[in-house]
Enzyme design. Sequence first.
Site, short mmCIF file in Angstrom:
data_model
loop_
_atom_site.label_atom_id
_atom_site.label_comp_id
_atom_site.label_asym_id
_atom_site.label_seq_id
_atom_site.Cartn_x
_atom_site.Cartn_y
_atom_site.Cartn_z
N HIS A 102 -111.73 -60.38 -39.44
CA HIS A 102 -110.85 -61.95 -39.32
C HIS A 102 -111.90 -62.32 -40.72
O HIS A 102 -112.45 -62.40 -40.64
CB HIS A 102 -111.14 -61.88 -38.20
CG HIS A 102 -111.18 -61.40 -37.36
ND1 HIS A 102 -110.91 -61.23 -35.68
CD2 HIS A 102 -109.62 -60.12 -37.17
CE1 HIS A 102 -109.95 -60.84 -34.90
NE2 HIS A 102 -109.55 -59.51 -36.01
N HIS A 168 -108.91 -54.43 -22.85
CA HIS A 168 -108.95 -54.04 -24.45
C HIS A 168 -107.57 -52.79 -24.77
O HIS A 168 -107.78 -51.67 -24.17
CB HIS A 168 -110.20 -53.55 -25.40
CG HIS A 168 -109.91 -53.74 -26.91
ND1 HIS A 168 -109.44 -52.27 -27.32
CD2 HIS A 168 -109.89 -54.94 -27.78
CE1 HIS A 168 -109.58 -53.09 -28.78
NE2 HIS A 168 -109.65 -53.82 -28.90
#
Length: 426
Positions: A102, A168
């Site tokens: 990111h 997740h």
Amino acid sequence: MKTYLLYGKGTLCIDVPEHSVLIEPRDMRGLQDEKGSVKQALQCPIGLAPIRELVKAGDKVAIVISDITRPTPNHILVPCLLEELSHVPDSQFVIINGTGTHRDQTHEEFVHMLGGEIANRVRIINHHCHNKEELTNLGRGSFGCDVYLNKEYVEADFRIVTGFIEPHFFAGFSGGPKGIMPGIAGIETIMTFHNARMIGDPLSTWGNMECNPLQEMAGEVNRMCKPDFLLNVTLNKEKEITQVFAGELFEAHRQGCAFVKEHAMIPVNERFDVVITSNSGYPLDQNLYQAVKGMSAAHKIVKQGGTIICASECSDGIPNHGNFAEILQMRKTPQEILELIHDPSFRKFDQWQVQKQAVIQTWADVYVHSSLPDDQIARTMLKPTSDIGATLQGLMKIYGEGMTVAVLPLGPLTIPYVNGEQEPNS
């Protein structure tokens, strides 16, 4: 019937049919004294001595934190760690922002994440997965790639990883080893971690830790340069801390995952025509890339040929940190996208999230309610909707008056599943 979805920093009120089924995790109240509970966990950790006894005054200490796309309460965890390690000078600490792939955080964002006092007092660095000068090669892993981790983490005398544990969509649960792999790994290692075979394995799914190849690789990488201490928490829909898990990496994380699984896994008896989901609100719904998690939660209980409606504000765009949108425009259909990604010669940054989205779209239609312009949504092969109620009315003409609807107000904080059925995967 009116109900509310987590959306941005607030909620989104929607009208759904009266017979709609709301699916949420079992209610978890926040701890009355969050800071006191964290400090108690640091003083009585799982499988280790109190953290203060483990760290010498002269040690260089690395603290790995989650980036801004995660709701980890860094503003509580990091100050508690520094207080317990008050015998170590500030100059001996480095806080490593585990960005994975990111974007960097700005100083202002670090102030938001950690508080002004910490952000201006302790050195903080962003992890850069593409910069080999900032990485250390730890050798070849059994999964077929060299293992690169953040150099300052590797060279620290004492290594701490923080985070929070939630379901997740391909690693089973977040937190634990994932704070390191992929949080502070190099791009070569991350690309193997997210390759088509790993992501497409049926065992790479919500709530599963057994023989999950993502968890196996994360575990192997962590053992090559293991964190000396784990500090993870669990959160409720208000982002309040519900439990603290601190101590030895694998055992503390295992106990945390068991706690989340007990509260988050919700069975249903059959699939639904329409599943409406959020993406857990801010910070997880900051961009469309992350919204695939909410879609994936809905995928577990929507009928083949059904419809998913995902509400994700996307205040940070699509985003701009990789090739997510670009890959989605390389072919005309989700099935063609999957064929492209499964081609051994194809290897592109962000392909893992595209792969998950394409799998969902070959199973069901997907609408997105967001702040993005309709044309941006359409370019990712998704359908925009500015009015979820109106979209539901239109879908009733397709599925009939008996259209079945499920709502996941908290999105991927819930793991719904159909009794006696394995989820579709590819």
